[in-house]
Design a protein around this motif. Structure first.
Motif, PDB file in Angstrom:
ATOM      1  N   GLN A 135      56.652   9.970 -28.657  1.00 41.07           N
ATOM      2  CA  GLN A 135      56.378  10.153 -30.081  1.00 41.07           C
ATOM      3  C   GLN A 135      57.612  10.671 -30.805  1.00 41.07           C
ATOM      4  O   GLN A 135      57.871  10.299 -31.956  1.00 41.07           O
ATOM      5  CB  GLN A 135      55.181  11.084 -30.265  1.00 41.07           C
ATOM      6  N   HIS A 176      47.842  11.079 -27.608  1.00 40.55           N
ATOM      7  CA  HIS A 176      48.694  10.342 -28.536  1.00 40.55           C
ATOM      8  C   HIS A 176      48.147  10.450 -29.953  1.00 40.55           C
ATOM      9  O   HIS A 176      46.970  10.182 -30.205  1.00 40.55           O
ATOM     10  CB  HIS A 176      48.770   8.872 -28.113  1.00 40.55           C
ATOM     11  N   SER A 177      49.001  10.820 -30.903  1.00 41.56           N
ATOM     12  CA  SER A 177      48.516  11.055 -32.263  1.00 41.56           C
ATOM     13  C   SER A 177      49.357  10.379 -33.338  1.00 41.56           C
ATOM     14  O   SER A 177      49.017  10.446 -34.516  1.00 41.56           O
ATOM     15  CB  SER A 177      48.476  12.568 -32.546  1.00 41.56           C
ATOM     16  N   ARG A 178      50.430   9.726 -32.962  1.00 40.31           N
ATOM     17  CA  ARG A 178      51.316   9.134 -33.962  1.00 40.31           C
ATOM     18  C   ARG A 178      50.707   7.838 -34.491  1.00 40.31           C
ATOM     19  O   ARG A 178      50.560   6.845 -33.754  1.00 40.31           O
ATOM     20  CB  ARG A 178      52.699   8.889 -33.364  1.00 40.31           C
ATOM     21  N   LYS A 179      50.369   7.817 -35.765  1.00 39.57           N
ATOM     22  CA  LYS A 179      49.641   6.691 -36.354  1.00 39.57           C
ATOM     23  C   LYS A 179      50.499   5.442 -36.514  1.00 39.57           C
ATOM     24  O   LYS A 179      49.968   4.328 -36.573  1.00 39.57           O
ATOM     25  CB  LYS A 179      49.061   7.093 -37.722  1.00 39.57           C
ATOM     26  N   ASP A 180      51.820   5.612 -36.621  1.00 39.10           N
ATOM     27  CA  ASP A 180      52.697   4.449 -36.814  1.00 39.10           C
ATOM     28  C   ASP A 180      53.262   3.938 -35.493  1.00 39.10           C
ATOM     29  O   ASP A 180      54.280   3.245 -35.466  1.00 39.10           O
ATOM     30  CB  ASP A 180      53.837   4.789 -37.774  1.00 39.10           C
ATOM     31  N   GLN A 181      52.601   4.275 -34.389  1.00 40.24           N
ATOM     32  CA  GLN A 181      53.060   3.871 -33.064  1.00 40.24           C
ATOM     33  C   GLN A 181      51.866   3.382 -32.250  1.00 40.24           C
ATOM     34  O   GLN A 181      50.872   4.092 -32.096  1.00 40.24           O
ATOM     35  CB  GLN A 181      53.719   5.055 -32.359  1.00 40.24           C
TER      36      GLN A 181
END
Length: 374
Positions: A135, A176-181
């Protein structure tokens, strides 16, 4: 922000043409991804990669974590800005390197304890750690942490590794928390077809937007690899991309495409290029051979790359035997162009409904001259 759309499918084979949409642009599949292990594709600039047609590259989580540190990459604005690559990036999980490069490792359900291949220091990596690193690197696609089994192996050990991979995949998904990944799961199961099918079905229950096929090209025969793909690919979600990890030999690419694989990566084009081996439509060429000393024809007369348009076999051999750095650059350039555009041509053949003939012609031509220089 991440989407896969199936554009065309070959009726006689499983070959597919699609479009991946990511935050840093679209990728037409099937696609070969050059490997930028340490935020660089060896010997190549980003502009040169663009010129030869690369759409997406891979960066390595393990190496960037061990050598530079993900905090520095994040501070620079992420891997894209750090290396000045404006197009999509996929980051691997670091799992394969933990198992293959570490001097010693100890696997537990919690993660992997290993000793650095750089300084021998003791480290520990959990699925959550892989997610945190990826991330911060900021790639468009991240990969779940998995256990890659070396071959040969027993059904019992393969199953244990598969179970651990599924459990780790869920932990990665939860962390996992990244919205653009986008986060891809990885299918394991060695050469055991029933385990492979079970693995993808259970990963699909967790829910991932795409899937890597790991644990192949690790010593098995081509026929064994194709057997796994024959059994597995028809069971994989049709609406999601399929990524055969670490595979880059030309015939493997075409046969993988024929079985429905969308994405590939491998260090082979640059590694072989540094050692003077070129891929051509008519097989492999060892540019070091004396027979090329007075050969003033292009490395591959059918190739449109910068190298084949401007230099001869004699010149490349001269550079290599003289120990010039340019030899590695030009040979790597040609090999990358060859694989990137081989899959671009395969895609065109799928869209135009002529993939079976394209596959037959390529395989016949390549294998006819594949070992002439050895």
């Amino acid at each position: 922000m991440f989407e896969y759309k199936l554009i065309a499918e070959c009726r006689q084979t499983g070959a597919r043409a699609g479009v991946l949409t990511t935050p840093h642009g679209t990728v037409e599949t099937p696609v070969f991804m050059p490997v930028g292990t340490q935020a660089t594709v060896k010997a190549m600039t980003p502009e040169e990669l663009e010129e030869l047609g690369a759409q997406i590259i891979l960066c390595n989580t393990y190496h960037l974590h061990m050598r530079t540190g993900e905090d520095i990459v994040e501070e620079a604005g992420g891997a894209h800005r750090f290396m000045n690559w404006k197009h999509p990036i996929l980051t691997d999980s670091g799992g394969f390197q933990v198992f293959s490069l570490a001097k010693l490792n100890k696997i537990t359900d919690e993660g992997v304890e290993f000793r650095s291949h750089i300084d021998g220091g003791k480290r520990f990596m959990r699925p959550e750690d892989s997610m945190e690193i990826q991330q911060k690197l900021g790639g468009d696609i991240a990969m779940a942490f998995d256990e890659c089994v070396s071959l040969p192996t027993t059904p019992e050990y393969s199953r244990a590794a598969m179970e651990r991979t599924i459990a780790w995949g869920k932990r990665c998904r939860d962390h996992h928390s990244r919205k653009d990944q986008a986060l891809f799961g990885i299918v394991q199961g060695a050469l055991y077809e029933s385990q492979r099918i079970e693995c993808v079905e259970r990963l699909e229950e967790i829910g991932f937007p795409g899937y890597g096929i790991g644990g192949l090209s690790v010593g098995e025969s081509h026929a064994e690899m194709y057997g796994v793909l024959d059994a597995l690919c028809p069971k994989m979600p049709k609406e999601k991309p399929r990524y055969l990890m670490g595979v880059g030999f030309p015939t493997n690419l075409i046969e993988g495409v024929a079985r429905g694989v969308d994405m590939f990566d491998c260090v082979l084009p640059t590694r072989n290029g540094r050692n003077g081996q070129l891929f051509t439509r008519f097989g492999k060429m060892n540019i070091k051979n004396l027979s090329y000393a007075r050969d003033f024809t292009p490395p591959d007369p059918s190739c449109g790359c910068y190298v084949c348009r401007n230099f001869t076999r004699a010149y490349l051999r001269h550079l290599y035997t003289a120990g010039e750095i340019l030899a590695a650059r030009l040979c790597s350039w040609h090999n990358l162009y060859f694989l990137v555009n081989l899959l671009r041509d395969a895609r065109s053949a799928i869209v135009e409904g002529r993939f079976p003939a394209f596959r037959r012609d390529f395989m016949e031509n390549f294998m006819e001259g594949a070992y002439l220089d050895e």
